[in-house]
Scaffold this active site. Structure first.
Site, PDB file in Angstrom:
ATOM      1  CE  LYS A   1      80.890  88.452  70.138  1.00  0.00           C
ATOM      2  NZ  LYS A   1      80.861  89.420  69.053  1.00  0.00           N
TER       3      LYS A   1
ATOM      4  NE  ARG B   1      76.038  96.942  58.435  1.00  0.00           N
ATOM      5  CZ  ARG B   1      76.135  95.906  59.236  1.00  0.00           C
ATOM      6  NH1 ARG B   1      75.286  94.912  59.115  1.00  0.00           N
ATOM      7  NH2 ARG B   1      77.052  95.848  60.167  1.00  0.00           N
TER       8      ARG B   1
ATOM      9  CB  SER C   1      74.873  87.956  59.987  1.00  0.00           C
ATOM     10  OG  SER C   1      75.752  88.126  58.921  1.00  0.00           O
TER      11      SER C   1
ATOM     12  CG  HIS D   1      78.581  89.829  54.552  1.00  0.00           C
ATOM     13  ND1 HIS D   1      77.732  88.972  55.216  1.00  0.00           N
ATOM     14  CD2 HIS D   1      79.040  90.685  55.506  1.00  0.00           C
ATOM     15  CE1 HIS D   1      77.698  89.276  56.494  1.00  0.00           C
ATOM     16  NE2 HIS D   1      78.470  90.317  56.713  1.00  0.00           N
TER      17      HIS D   1
HETATM   18  P1  ADP Z   1      77.236  91.503  60.550  1.00  0.00           P
HETATM   19  O1  ADP Z   1      77.034  90.390  61.508  1.00  0.00           O
HETATM   20  O2  ADP Z   1      76.765  92.837  61.065  1.00  0.00           O
HETATM   21  O3  ADP Z   1      76.736  91.217  59.169  1.00  0.00           O
HETATM   22  P2  ADP Z   1      80.072  90.959  60.033  1.00  0.00           P
HETATM   23  O4  ADP Z   1      81.096  90.884  61.103  1.00  0.00           O
HETATM   24  O5  ADP Z   1      79.742  89.674  59.407  1.00  0.00           O
HETATM   25  O6  ADP Z   1      78.793  91.717  60.549  1.00  0.00           O
HETATM   26  O7  ADP Z   1      80.501  92.024  58.923  1.00  0.00           O
HETATM   27  C1  ADP Z   1      81.726  92.043  58.283  1.00  0.00           C
HETATM   28  C2  ADP Z   1      81.848  93.337  57.512  1.00  0.00           C
HETATM   29  O8  ADP Z   1      80.792  93.426  56.568  1.00  0.00           O
HETATM   30  C3  ADP Z   1      81.743  94.622  58.328  1.00  0.00           C
HETATM   31  O9  ADP Z   1      82.624  95.573  57.767  1.00  0.00           O
HETATM   32  C4  ADP Z   1      80.310  95.055  58.124  1.00  0.00           C
HETATM   33  O10 ADP Z   1      80.161  96.453  58.300  1.00  0.00           O
HETATM   34  C5  ADP Z   1      80.118  94.659  56.688  1.00  0.00           C
HETATM   35  N1  ADP Z   1      78.708  94.451  56.356  1.00  0.00           N
HETATM   36  C6  ADP Z   1      77.824  93.646  56.971  1.00  0.00           C
HETATM   37  N2  ADP Z   1      76.605  93.738  56.391  1.00  0.00           N
HETATM   38  C7  ADP Z   1      76.726  94.626  55.363  1.00  0.00           C
HETATM   39  C8  ADP Z   1      75.819  95.175  54.397  1.00  0.00           C
HETATM   40  N3  ADP Z   1      74.528  94.833  54.395  1.00  0.00           N
HETATM   41  N4  ADP Z   1      76.307  96.079  53.507  1.00  0.00           N
HETATM   42  C9  ADP Z   1      77.615  96.433  53.561  1.00  0.00           C
HETATM   43  N5  ADP Z   1      78.514  95.971  54.450  1.00  0.00           N
HETATM   44  C10 ADP Z   1      78.087  95.075  55.342  1.00  0.00           C
END
Ligand code: ADP
Length: 158
Positions: free
Chosen positions: A41, A90, A128, A17
């Site tokens: 959730k 990703r 996450s 992120h």
């Molecule tokens: P997650 O729980 O899968 O990390 P989030 O809802 O927190 O998902 O993700 C928010 C945004 O960040 C989404 O667009 C997700 O695709 C992107 N994201 C999450 N992890 C990564 C990563 N490792 N690299 C790039 N983008 C990411």
């Protein structure tokens, strides 16, 4: 002024992120991180905890603001006057889901565009949920999240 929103659960924020936040913040005048508070959730961290962690890790980025929101992302985007939504990609598995949302959001809010940033290869495996799972088993998460986030995770599972 070009305002973008980067929405997500960030439960917790990871290096994946943060990489997207850093890159997107150089492309717009203001980047608002929208932390989703989904009442259906039960996240590991409350919205307030997630906002605080992101604030700490982004304190050196002056044009980044962190807020939480409930309900539809498209309403939040309108409320803050943004025209861009940033999402990270990703893998192909992210793409189908993201495409569906981007297209439906364009119908509801034609002035809004979704900007996809492709993950840094280094973080393409990172989510996450993997981090939470590692932390719950007392695993080493230092490659996944900054020290301050690792500390909060360890407190949750201690
Ligand atoms: P997650 O729980 O899968 O990390 P989030 O809802 O927190 O998902 O993700 C928010 C945004 O960040 C989404 O667009 C997700 O695709 C992107 N994201 C999450 N992890 C990564 C990563 N490792 N690299 C790039 N983008 C990411």
């Amino acid at each position: 002024m070009r305002i973008a929103v980067y929405p997500g659960s960030f439960d917790p924020v990871t290096y994946g992120h943060i990489d997207i936040i850093q890159r997107a913040s150089t492309m717009v005048d203001k980047l608002i991180i929208g932390v989703l508070n989904n009442s259906t959730k039960t996240p590991l961290f409350s919205a307030e905890e997630r906002v605080n962690m992101i604030s700490e890790v982004c304190q050196d980025l002056p044009n980044v603001e962190i807020r939480y929101f409930e309900g539809l992302m498209v309403d939040f985007v309108k409320e803050v006057g943004a025209t861009i939504v940033v999402r990270g990609l990703r893998a192909v598995t992210d793409f189908e889901y993201e495409l569906q949302w981007a297209q439906s959001n364009r119908i509801v809010c034609p002035q809004m565009d979704t900007m996809f940033l492709v993950t840094n290869v280094q973080y393409s495996y990172l989510s996450s949920s993997v981090v939470r799972e590692y932390a719950s088993h007392n695993g080493d998460i230092s490659a996944f999240v900054p020290g301050i986030v690792a500390q909060k995770l360890n407190q949750k599972f201690s």
